[in-house]
Design a protein around this motif. Structure first.
Motif: not given
Length: 126
Positions: A59-87
Motif C-alpha cells: 500500500a502506498g506504492e500504488v495510487s488509491v482513489s475512489g475508482v475501482p482498483a480492479l474490474v472483473l467480468v462475471s457471468d452472473d453479477v447478481d449471483a456472484e454479489t450474493a455469494r460474496l456478500s454471504a461470505a
C-alpha cells in the motif's frame, strides 16, 4: 503488437489477509508466492483459466482513489454479489443496471484491504 495485460497491482497492507480474500473468497489461484526481501512476498494470483495476473503491492506504492482498483467480468453479477456478500465481503453498491451501458449489470465491493472492486457483466456484442 500488444497481446494482453500481464498483471495488475493491488495495494495491500496485509498480504495474508488479502491472500485469504482473493484465494478463498474470490476463488483465484496462487501462481507465485515467494519471498521478496525481508518482510514481503512476491504474490501473483490468477482467475482460473485466465492469463492476466493480480499482484499484491505494498500500500502506498500504488495510487488509491475512489475508482475501482480492479474490474472483473462475471457471468452472473447478481449471483456472484450474493455469494460474496454471504461470505463476508462488503457490497458498496448494486447489483444494479449500469448507467454507462445498456444491458450491463454491475456491483461494487470492497476487498479486505478496502480497495474497490467493480464486478460487471460483459456488454452484449452488437
Amino acid at each position: 503488437m500488444l497481446r494482453r495485460v500481464n498483471f495488475v497491482s493491488i495495494p495491500v497492507t496485509d498480504q495474508d489477509r488479502a491472500l485469504a480474500f482473493y484465494r478463498d473468497l474470490m476463488g483465484m489461484e496462487v501462481q507465485t508466492d515467494a519471498p521478496y526481501g525481508d518482510d514481503w512476498r512476491w504474490i501473483f494470483l490468477r482467475i482460473p483459466g485466465a492469463e492476466t495476473l493480480i499482484q499484491f503491492a505494498r500500500a502506498g506504492e500504488v495510487s488509491v482513489s475512489g475508482v475501482p482498483a480492479l474490474v472483473l467480468v462475471s457471468d452472473d453479477v447478481d449471483a456472484e454479489t450474493a455469494r460474496l456478500s454471504a461470505a463476508g465481503a462488503t457490497v458498496e453498491d448494486g447489483p444494479a443496471d449500469a448507467p454507462w451501458h445498456a444491458g450491463v449489470r454491475y456491483a461494487l465491493i470492497r476487498d479486505s484491504e478496502r480497495n474497490l472492486i467493480l464486478l460487471q457483466s460483459s456488454p452484449m456484442e452488437t
